[in-house]
Write a protein that holds these residues in place. Structure first.
Motif, PDB file in Angstrom:
ATOM      1  N   ASN A  18      20.270 -20.174  54.931  1.00  9.38           N
ATOM      2  CA  ASN A  18      20.431 -21.473  54.288  1.00  9.38           C
ATOM      3  C   ASN A  18      21.827 -22.028  54.542  1.00  9.38           C
ATOM      4  O   ASN A  18      22.667 -21.372  55.171  1.00  9.38           O
ATOM      5  N   ARG A  19      22.049 -23.231  54.082  1.00  8.86           N
ATOM      6  CA  ARG A  19      23.355 -23.862  54.233  1.00  8.86           C
ATOM      7  C   ARG A  19      24.404 -23.069  53.455  1.00  8.86           C
ATOM      8  O   ARG A  19      24.155 -22.634  52.336  1.00  8.86           O
ATOM      9  N   VAL A  20      25.566 -22.880  54.063  1.00  7.01           N
ATOM     10  CA  VAL A  20      26.633 -22.102  53.435  1.00  7.01           C
ATOM     11  C   VAL A  20      27.824 -23.014  53.128  1.00  7.01           C
ATOM     12  O   VAL A  20      28.289 -23.754  53.991  1.00  7.01           O
ATOM     13  N   ASP A  21      28.301 -22.954  51.896  1.00  8.34           N
ATOM     14  CA  ASP A  21      29.506 -23.694  51.514  1.00  8.34           C
ATOM     15  C   ASP A  21      30.696 -22.784  51.802  1.00  8.34           C
ATOM     16  O   ASP A  21      31.049 -21.912  50.998  1.00  8.34           O
ATOM     17  N   PHE A  22      31.317 -22.988  52.972  1.00 10.46           N
ATOM     18  CA  PHE A  22      32.395 -22.078  53.376  1.00 10.46           C
ATOM     19  C   PHE A  22      33.783 -22.717  53.287  1.00 10.46           C
ATOM     20  O   PHE A  22      34.726 -22.269  53.928  1.00 10.46           O
ATOM     21  N   ARG A  23      33.923 -23.740  52.453  1.00  7.96           N
ATOM     22  CA  ARG A  23      35.223 -24.425  52.356  1.00  7.96           C
ATOM     23  C   ARG A  23      36.336 -23.494  51.896  1.00  7.96           C
ATOM     24  O   ARG A  23      37.437 -23.474  52.466  1.00  7.96           O
ATOM     25  N   GLU A  24      36.069 -22.700  50.849  1.00  8.84           N
ATOM     26  CA  GLU A  24      37.078 -21.754  50.360  1.00  8.84           C
ATOM     27  C   GLU A  24      37.371 -20.698  51.413  1.00  8.84           C
ATOM     28  O   GLU A  24      38.519 -20.273  51.588  1.00  8.84           O
ATOM     29  N   LEU A  25      36.318 -20.264  52.098  1.00 12.14           N
ATOM     30  CA  LEU A  25      36.482 -19.247  53.141  1.00 12.14           C
ATOM     31  C   LEU A  25      37.391 -19.751  54.260  1.00 12.14           C
ATOM     32  O   LEU A  25      38.292 -19.035  54.721  1.00 12.14           O
ATOM     33  N   VAL A  26      37.186 -20.978  54.691  1.00 15.19           N
ATOM     34  CA  VAL A  26      37.996 -21.556  55.769  1.00 15.19           C
ATOM     35  C   VAL A  26      39.466 -21.620  55.361  1.00 15.19           C
ATOM     36  O   VAL A  26      40.361 -21.281  56.140  1.00 15.19           O
ATOM     37  N   ARG A  27      39.697 -22.049  54.130  1.00 11.58           N
ATOM     38  CA  ARG A  27      41.082 -22.147  53.657  1.00 11.58           C
ATOM     39  C   ARG A  27      41.765 -20.776  53.642  1.00 11.58           C
ATOM     40  O   ARG A  27      42.922 -20.635  54.048  1.00 11.58           O
ATOM     41  N   GLU A  28      41.010 -19.769  53.186  1.00 12.37           N
ATOM     42  CA  GLU A  28      41.596 -18.424  53.124  1.00 12.37           C
ATOM     43  C   GLU A  28      41.864 -17.867  54.519  1.00 12.37           C
ATOM     44  O   GLU A  28      42.923 -17.297  54.776  1.00 12.37           O
ATOM     45  N   LEU A  29      40.896 -18.037  55.427  1.00 10.54           N
ATOM     46  CA  LEU A  29      41.062 -17.514  56.789  1.00 10.54           C
ATOM     47  C   LEU A  29      42.199 -18.224  57.512  1.00 10.54           C
ATOM     48  O   LEU A  29      42.937 -17.606  58.290  1.00 10.54           O
ATOM     49  N   ALA A  30      42.362 -19.518  57.259  1.00  6.85           N
ATOM     50  CA  ALA A  30      43.443 -20.280  57.893  1.00  6.85           C
ATOM     51  C   ALA A  30      44.801 -19.748  57.433  1.00  6.85           C
ATOM     52  O   ALA A  30      45.755 -19.667  58.223  1.00  6.85           O
ATOM     53  N   SER A  31      44.894 -19.371  56.147  1.00  5.50           N
ATOM     54  CA  SER A  31      46.164 -18.839  55.631  1.00  5.50           C
ATOM     55  C   SER A  31      46.423 -17.421  56.144  1.00  5.50           C
ATOM     56  O   SER A  31      47.576 -17.029  56.333  1.00  5.50           O
ATOM     57  N   ILE A  32      45.345 -16.673  56.389  1.00  3.21           N
ATOM     58  CA  ILE A  32      45.503 -15.302  56.882  1.00  3.21           C
ATOM     59  C   ILE A  32      45.901 -15.273  58.353  1.00  3.21           C
ATOM     60  O   ILE A  32      46.846 -14.576  58.760  1.00  3.21           O
ATOM     61  N   PHE A  33      45.189 -16.068  59.175  1.00  6.07           N
ATOM     62  CA  PHE A  33      45.390 -16.010  60.624  1.00  6.07           C
ATOM     63  C   PHE A  33      46.349 -17.077  61.159  1.00  6.07           C
ATOM     64  O   PHE A  33      46.677 -17.077  62.351  1.00  6.07           O
ATOM     65  N   LYS A  34      46.785 -18.003  60.276  1.00  6.85           N
ATOM     66  CA  LYS A  34      47.755 -19.033  60.649  1.00  6.85           C
ATOM     67  C   LYS A  34      47.297 -19.837  61.867  1.00  6.85           C
ATOM     68  O   LYS A  34      48.056 -20.088  62.808  1.00  6.85           O
ATOM     69  N   THR A  35      46.042 -20.233  61.872  1.00  8.08           N
ATOM     70  CA  THR A  35      45.494 -21.020  62.973  1.00  8.08           C
ATOM     71  C   THR A  35      44.312 -21.845  62.472  1.00  8.08           C
ATOM     72  O   THR A  35      43.839 -21.662  61.348  1.00  8.08           O
ATOM     73  N   ARG A  36      43.828 -22.781  63.302  1.00  7.34           N
ATOM     74  CA  ARG A  36      42.656 -23.571  62.946  1.00  7.34           C
ATOM     75  C   ARG A  36      41.416 -22.685  62.961  1.00  7.34           C
ATOM     76  O   ARG A  36      41.257 -21.838  63.837  1.00  7.34           O
ATOM     77  N   ILE A  37      40.556 -22.899  61.977  1.00  6.74           N
ATOM     78  CA  ILE A  37      39.321 -22.114  61.872  1.00  6.74           C
ATOM     79  C   ILE A  37      38.123 -23.031  62.087  1.00  6.74           C
ATOM     80  O   ILE A  37      38.034 -24.101  61.491  1.00  6.74           O
ATOM     81  N   GLU A  38      37.235 -22.609  62.972  1.00  5.76           N
ATOM     82  CA  GLU A  38      35.982 -23.345  63.169  1.00  5.76           C
ATOM     83  C   GLU A  38      34.827 -22.390  62.949  1.00  5.76           C
ATOM     84  O   GLU A  38      34.756 -21.334  63.580  1.00  5.76           O
ATOM     85  N   LEU A  39      33.920 -22.752  62.049  1.00  5.14           N
ATOM     86  CA  LEU A  39      32.712 -21.955  61.816  1.00  5.14           C
ATOM     87  C   LEU A  39      31.529 -22.683  62.427  1.00  5.14           C
ATOM     88  O   LEU A  39      31.346 -23.877  62.194  1.00  5.14           O
ATOM     89  N   ARG A  40      30.750 -21.967  63.200  1.00  6.34           N
ATOM     90  CA  ARG A  40      29.612 -22.578  63.886  1.00  6.34           C
ATOM     91  C   ARG A  40      28.346 -21.776  63.577  1.00  6.34           C
ATOM     92  O   ARG A  40      28.242 -20.598  63.910  1.00  6.34           O
ATOM     93  N   GLN A  41      27.395 -22.429  62.934  1.00  5.95           N
ATOM     94  CA  GLN A  41      26.135 -21.765  62.598  1.00  5.95           C
ATOM     95  C   GLN A  41      25.153 -21.872  63.755  1.00  5.95           C
ATOM     96  O   GLN A  41      25.029 -22.915  64.385  1.00  5.95           O
ATOM     97  N   ILE A  42      24.469 -20.779  64.048  1.00 13.62           N
ATOM     98  CA  ILE A  42      23.462 -20.773  65.108  1.00 13.62           C
ATOM     99  C   ILE A  42      22.135 -20.291  64.534  1.00 13.62           C
ATOM    100  O   ILE A  42      22.087 -19.707  63.449  1.00 13.62           O
ATOM    101  N   GLY A  43      21.055 -20.527  65.279  1.00 13.65           N
ATOM    102  CA  GLY A  43      19.728 -20.123  64.841  1.00 13.65           C
ATOM    103  C   GLY A  43      19.324 -18.773  65.399  1.00 13.65           C
ATOM    104  O   GLY A  43      20.084 -18.110  66.108  1.00 13.65           O
ATOM    105  N   ALA A  44      18.079 -18.390  65.077  1.00 16.40           N
ATOM    106  CA  ALA A  44      17.578 -17.080  65.492  1.00 16.40           C
ATOM    107  C   ALA A  44      17.508 -16.947  67.006  1.00 16.40           C
ATOM    108  O   ALA A  44      17.803 -15.893  67.576  1.00 16.40           O
ATOM    109  N   ARG A  45      17.111 -18.037  67.698  1.00 15.05           N
ATOM    110  CA  ARG A  45      17.028 -17.979  69.156  1.00 15.05           C
ATOM    111  C   ARG A  45      18.422 -17.798  69.758  1.00 15.05           C
ATOM    112  O   ARG A  45      18.597 -17.058  70.728  1.00 15.05           O
TER     113      ARG A  45
END
Length: 269
Positions: free
Chosen positions: A124-151
């Protein structure tokens, strides 16, 4: 200045990008190049030169050619791959922290380290806004999350189909075409999910390969249970279609007995 359009991919399973290159630059299919996409540098491979479906006027040039890849670029690419692999435990830890129902499939840094791409699957749809903010602070870089399907997951991970061969999506399919249950029915296949579904859980891509041929041949065949007459004078009822052999089997009533005869389409009047 005269230019040529090239088609490139940053990874085997990535989307296709296009950019223009000065004609004086020595390029060829399969050659590694450095390109700029969204202000980040990427290591890419040329998959096509002067593709027929793209021109400068089409406004599809979504990458900028920087240079032909050097030995230094190849060494840097290896380092960035190692860096991406080492980031996975920390990413998984953050996902568990926010209790997100998602599975990381691939992690990839841009060549200059300005962006960290995280490819994932989720039901299902994932609300990853908090996750992106945390990962950006950890890795000190831009974070892009890309969802893909089963295929896409099957294409990314690879494997072997029920035919014993490498998955088509991994080996050569670049763009998925719609596959429907109608295609399986037209080919006379048993509608058993274990038989017609691939390892991704979706209908097998190969059902589409011969569908048009089956459709064209079936259009030439008389409907099942219809009455027909052959050039040899036999009359009967259509009992079975054999698409591969392009024949039909007719049921002929003879007094108290029934005879089944296989004939070619050319024998029908």
């Amino acid at each position: 200045m005269a230019t040529v359009i090239i088609e490139i991919k940053c990874s085997e399973n990535d989307r296709t990008y296009y950019c223009s290159v000065d004609k004086d630059v020595k390029i060829e299919k399969g050659k590694a190049v450095i390109v700029e996409i969204d202000d980040c540098l990427y290591f890419a491979t040329i998959t096509n030169i002067s593709p027929k479906n793209v021109s400068v006027k089409d406004n599809l040039l979504n990458a900028r050619f920087v240079r032909v890849a050097t030995e230094e670029d190849i060494t840097l690419l290896s380092k960035m791959k190692d860096k991406a692999q080492k980031s996975i435990p920390e990413i998984d830890k953050s996902i568990r922290k926010y209790n997100l129902d998602m599975k990381v499939i691939e992690v990839r840094y841009s060549l200059d380290g300005k962006k960290l791409l995280i490819v994932y699957i989720a039901e299902n749809r994932v609300d990853f806004r908090e996750l992106v903010r945390e990962l950006a602070s950890i890795f000190k870089t831009r974070i892009e999350l890309r969802q893909i399907g089963a295929r896409d997951e099957a294409k990314l991970c690879g494997g072997y189909g029920s035919c014993g061969r490498e998955l088509c999506c991994k080996k050569f399919i670049h763009d998925y075409k719609p596959v429907t249950i109608k295609m399986a029915k037209s080919q006379g296949l048993a509608l058993n999910p274990n038989k017609i579904n691939g390892i991704c859980g979706k209908l097998m891509c190969c059902l589409e390969y011969e569908y048009q041929n089956y459709k064209e041949i079936q259009a030439k065949m008389p409907p099942l249970n219809s009455k027909i007459k052959t050039k040899s004078g036999q009359e009967g009822e259509v009992a079975f279609h054999d698409i591969l052999k392009q024949t039909i089997t007719i049921k002929i009533q003879k007094d108290d007995s029934v005879e089944f005869v296989e004939i070619s389409l050319e024998e029908i009047i």
